[in-house]
Design a protein around this motif. Sequence first.
Motif, PDB file in Angstrom:
ATOM      1  N   MET A   1       0.811  -1.232  -0.113  1.00 34.93           N
ATOM      2  CA  MET A   1       0.085   0.203  -0.075  1.00 34.93           C
ATOM      3  C   MET A   1       0.805   1.226   0.033  1.00 34.93           C
ATOM      4  O   MET A   1       1.641   1.672   0.910  1.00 34.93           O
ATOM      5  CB  MET A   1      -0.739  -0.022   1.303  1.00 34.93           C
ATOM      6  N   GLY A   2       0.638   2.196  -1.145  1.00 34.73           N
ATOM      7  CA  GLY A   2       1.378   3.361  -1.227  1.00 34.73           C
ATOM      8  C   GLY A   2       2.986   3.331  -1.097  1.00 34.73           C
ATOM      9  O   GLY A   2       3.510   2.242  -1.579  1.00 34.73           O
ATOM     10  N   GLY A   3       3.465   4.792  -0.725  1.00 34.80           N
ATOM     11  CA  GLY A   3       4.871   4.727  -0.891  1.00 34.80           C
ATOM     12  C   GLY A   3       5.646   3.682  -0.116  1.00 34.80           C
ATOM     13  O   GLY A   3       6.566   2.980  -0.700  1.00 34.80           O
ATOM     14  N   HIS A   4       5.632   3.765   1.366  1.00 32.87           N
ATOM     15  CA  HIS A   4       6.394   2.692   2.176  1.00 32.87           C
ATOM     16  C   HIS A   4       6.036   1.257   1.827  1.00 32.87           C
ATOM     17  O   HIS A   4       6.949   0.399   2.081  1.00 32.87           O
ATOM     18  CB  HIS A   4       6.148   3.002   3.581  1.00 32.87           C
ATOM     19  N   GLY A   5       4.873   0.981   1.233  1.00 34.04           N
ATOM     20  CA  GLY A   5       4.337  -0.350   0.914  1.00 34.04           C
ATOM     21  C   GLY A   5       5.282  -0.950  -0.499  1.00 34.04           C
ATOM     22  O   GLY A   5       5.113  -2.009  -0.720  1.00 34.04           O
ATOM     23  N   HIS A   6       5.726   0.193  -1.074  1.00 36.25           N
ATOM     24  CA  HIS A   6       6.035   0.090  -2.437  1.00 36.25           C
ATOM     25  C   HIS A   6       4.979  -0.667  -3.647  1.00 36.25           C
ATOM     26  O   HIS A   6       5.355  -1.587  -4.133  1.00 36.25           O
ATOM     27  CB  HIS A   6       7.568  -0.919  -2.371  1.00 36.25           C
ATOM     28  N   GLN A   7       3.795   0.249  -3.337  1.00 35.73           N
ATOM     29  CA  GLN A   7       2.793  -0.331  -4.290  1.00 35.73           C
ATOM     30  C   GLN A   7       3.178   0.166  -5.635  1.00 35.73           C
ATOM     31  O   GLN A   7       3.389   1.384  -5.797  1.00 35.73           O
ATOM     32  CB  GLN A   7       1.541   0.218  -3.805  1.00 35.73           C
ATOM     33  N   GLU A   8       3.205  -0.565  -6.768  1.00 33.29           N
ATOM     34  CA  GLU A   8       3.443  -0.066  -8.217  1.00 33.29           C
ATOM     35  C   GLU A   8       2.501   0.032  -9.009  1.00 33.29           C
ATOM     36  O   GLU A   8       2.571   0.730 -10.184  1.00 33.29           O
ATOM     37  CB  GLU A   8       4.845  -1.096  -8.634  1.00 33.29           C
ATOM     38  N   VAL A   9       1.228  -0.574  -8.812  1.00 29.90           N
ATOM     39  CA  VAL A   9       0.309  -0.565  -9.670  1.00 29.90           C
ATOM     40  C   VAL A   9      -1.059  -0.126  -8.896  1.00 29.90           C
ATOM     41  O   VAL A   9      -1.497  -0.636  -7.861  1.00 29.90           O
ATOM     42  CB  VAL A   9      -0.199  -2.048 -10.208  1.00 29.90           C
ATOM     43  N   PRO A  10      -1.613   1.105  -9.552  1.00 29.05           N
ATOM     44  CA  PRO A  10      -2.699   1.981  -8.737  1.00 29.05           C
ATOM     45  C   PRO A  10      -4.130   1.232  -8.930  1.00 29.05           C
ATOM     46  O   PRO A  10      -4.793   1.873  -9.212  1.00 29.05           O
ATOM     47  CB  PRO A  10      -2.488   3.224  -9.229  1.00 29.05           C
ATOM     48  N   HIS A  11      -4.178  -0.127  -8.830  1.00 27.29           N
ATOM     49  CA  HIS A  11      -5.498  -0.810  -8.420  1.00 27.29           C
ATOM     50  C   HIS A  11      -5.022  -1.849  -7.515  1.00 27.29           C
ATOM     51  O   HIS A  11      -4.444  -2.889  -7.678  1.00 27.29           O
ATOM     52  CB  HIS A  11      -6.002  -1.499  -9.853  1.00 27.29           C
ATOM     53  N   LEU A  12      -5.950  -1.826  -6.625  1.00 31.24           N
ATOM     54  CA  LEU A  12      -5.863  -2.872  -5.093  1.00 31.24           C
ATOM     55  C   LEU A  12      -5.660  -4.228  -5.846  1.00 31.24           C
ATOM     56  O   LEU A  12      -6.104  -4.867  -6.559  1.00 31.24           O
ATOM     57  CB  LEU A  12      -7.158  -2.988  -4.339  1.00 31.24           C
ATOM     58  N   HIS A  13      -4.589  -4.838  -5.326  1.00 30.73           N
ATOM     59  CA  HIS A  13      -4.255  -6.404  -5.657  1.00 30.73           C
ATOM     60  C   HIS A  13      -3.665  -7.033  -4.464  1.00 30.73           C
ATOM     61  O   HIS A  13      -2.602  -6.356  -3.718  1.00 30.73           O
ATOM     62  CB  HIS A  13      -3.125  -6.398  -6.680  1.00 30.73           C
ATOM     63  N   VAL A  14      -4.118  -8.223  -4.030  1.00 30.86           N
ATOM     64  CA  VAL A  14      -3.465  -8.990  -3.039  1.00 30.86           C
ATOM     65  C   VAL A  14      -2.972 -10.092  -3.608  1.00 30.86           C
ATOM     66  O   VAL A  14      -3.193 -10.543  -4.569  1.00 30.86           O
ATOM     67  CB  VAL A  14      -4.847  -9.548  -2.367  1.00 30.86           C
ATOM     68  N   HIS A  15      -1.580 -10.066  -3.424  1.00 29.89           N
ATOM     69  CA  HIS A  15      -0.566 -11.144  -3.649  1.00 29.89           C
ATOM     70  C   HIS A  15      -0.786 -12.572  -3.149  1.00 29.89           C
ATOM     71  O   HIS A  15      -1.083 -12.380  -1.657  1.00 29.89           O
ATOM     72  CB  HIS A  15       1.017 -10.800  -3.425  1.00 29.89           C
ATOM     73  N   ILE A  16      -1.018 -13.722  -3.716  1.00 27.43           N
ATOM     74  CA  ILE A  16      -0.863 -14.765  -3.252  1.00 27.43           C
ATOM     75  C   ILE A  16       0.370 -15.615  -3.364  1.00 27.43           C
ATOM     76  O   ILE A  16       0.673 -15.601  -4.658  1.00 27.43           O
ATOM     77  CB  ILE A  16      -2.134 -15.859  -3.524  1.00 27.43           C
ATOM     78  N   PHE A  17       1.266 -15.862  -2.329  1.00 27.20           N
ATOM     79  CA  PHE A  17       2.312 -16.698  -2.551  1.00 27.20           C
ATOM     80  C   PHE A  17       2.405 -18.069  -2.090  1.00 27.20           C
ATOM     81  O   PHE A  17       1.939 -18.457  -0.786  1.00 27.20           O
ATOM     82  CB  PHE A  17       3.599 -15.978  -1.819  1.00 27.20           C
ATOM     83  N   GLY A  18       2.466 -19.167  -2.707  1.00 29.85           N
ATOM     84  CA  GLY A  18       2.537 -20.608  -2.416  1.00 29.85           C
ATOM     85  C   GLY A  18       3.751 -21.258  -3.099  1.00 29.85           C
ATOM     86  O   GLY A  18       4.264 -20.976  -4.001  1.00 29.85           O
ATOM     87  N   GLY A  19       3.579 -22.517  -2.613  1.00 34.12           N
ATOM     88  CA  GLY A  19       4.350 -23.713  -3.417  1.00 34.12           C
ATOM     89  C   GLY A  19       5.713 -23.902  -2.697  1.00 34.12           C
ATOM     90  O   GLY A  19       6.542 -24.704  -3.261  1.00 34.12           O
ATOM     91  N   ARG A  20       6.024 -23.245  -1.760  1.00 33.16           N
ATOM     92  CA  ARG A  20       7.395 -23.501  -0.944  1.00 33.16           C
ATOM     93  C   ARG A  20       7.269 -23.035   0.460  1.00 33.16           C
ATOM     94  O   ARG A  20       6.252 -22.358   0.756  1.00 33.16           O
ATOM     95  CB  ARG A  20       8.597 -22.914  -1.792  1.00 33.16           C
ATOM     96  N   GLN A  21       8.197 -23.435   1.122  1.00 39.40           N
ATOM     97  CA  GLN A  21       8.078 -22.881   2.483  1.00 39.40           C
ATOM     98  C   GLN A  21       8.791 -21.632   2.709  1.00 39.40           C
ATOM     99  O   GLN A  21       9.567 -21.311   2.218  1.00 39.40           O
ATOM    100  CB  GLN A  21       9.178 -23.878   3.333  1.00 39.40           C
ATOM    101  N   PHE A  22       7.989 -20.780   3.462  1.00 38.34           N
ATOM    102  CA  PHE A  22       8.539 -19.474   3.552  1.00 38.34           C
ATOM    103  C   PHE A  22       8.959 -19.347   5.028  1.00 38.34           C
ATOM    104  O   PHE A  22       8.515 -19.815   5.983  1.00 38.34           O
ATOM    105  CB  PHE A  22       7.414 -18.376   3.368  1.00 38.34           C
ATOM    106  N   ARG A  23      10.100 -18.530   5.305  1.00 35.11           N
ATOM    107  CA  ARG A  23      10.663 -18.341   6.634  1.00 35.11           C
ATOM    108  C   ARG A  23      10.843 -16.941   7.067  1.00 35.11           C
ATOM    109  O   ARG A  23      10.327 -16.596   8.075  1.00 35.11           O
ATOM    110  CB  ARG A  23      11.973 -19.205   6.734  1.00 35.11           C
ATOM    111  N   VAL A  24      11.498 -16.328   6.401  1.00 30.84           N
ATOM    112  CA  VAL A  24      11.876 -14.736   6.411  1.00 30.84           C
ATOM    113  C   VAL A  24      10.467 -14.062   6.292  1.00 30.84           C
ATOM    114  O   VAL A  24       9.468 -14.276   5.455  1.00 30.84           O
ATOM    115  CB  VAL A  24      12.840 -14.100   5.762  1.00 30.84           C
ATOM    116  N   MET A  25      10.007 -13.259   7.611  1.00 28.08           N
ATOM    117  CA  MET A  25       8.742 -12.533   7.552  1.00 28.08           C
ATOM    118  C   MET A  25       8.659 -11.479   6.355  1.00 28.08           C
ATOM    119  O   MET A  25       7.597 -11.382   5.496  1.00 28.08           O
ATOM    120  CB  MET A  25       8.537 -11.883   8.768  1.00 28.08           C
ATOM    121  N   ILE A  26       9.804 -10.637   6.261  1.00 30.05           N
ATOM    122  CA  ILE A  26       9.724  -9.554   5.311  1.00 30.05           C
ATOM    123  C   ILE A  26      11.435  -8.998   4.897  1.00 30.05           C
ATOM    124  O   ILE A  26      12.282  -9.373   5.803  1.00 30.05           O
ATOM    125  CB  ILE A  26       9.099  -8.319   6.056  1.00 30.05           C
TER     126      ILE A  26
END
Length: 125
Positions: free
Chosen positions: A98-123
């Motif tokens: 969301m916005g500048g700090h969120g580094h949003q690049e496309v100005p239409h709301l989108h939710v990213h779904i990530f899957g298919g592997r183990q995630f560990r690092v939060m951010i």
Amino acid sequence: MPIDPRLPYDENNIFAKILRGEIPCKKVYEDDHALAFHDINPQAPVHVLVIPKGAYVSWDDFTLKASDGEIAGFTRAIGTVTRELELDQPGYRLMVNMGGHGHQEVPHLHVHIFGGRQFRVMIGD
Ligand code: AMP
């Protein structure tokens, strides 16, 4: 370059063009409230974007202005997509920039779904 989320909705943004069928996408799911398609530059084995059908710049814009029905329909669509992709059992990650700090690049709301592997690092950067 991140967007300025205070600007009015840009009818010519790339996701608006996808919604109007003016440019193609690899569609995963569609209903009255949402369209889901594969990210063009995947960051995980599964990387799908879910966008609302309505003209909302950002998460902030959506949660401020969308009707309860739009919010419920969009949220439920995200759950439907994750189950149709069979991510509910192994698990997955959702992200909204969301916005500048969120580094949003496309100005239409989108939710990213990530899957298919183990995630560990939060951010990361
Ligand atoms: P964000 O930084 O949250 O605004 O993410 C924008 C996402 O849109 C990035 O992951 C891009 O790879 C993705 N993207 C940009 N253009 C397209 C497109 N035409 N089709 C699918 N994904 C796209």
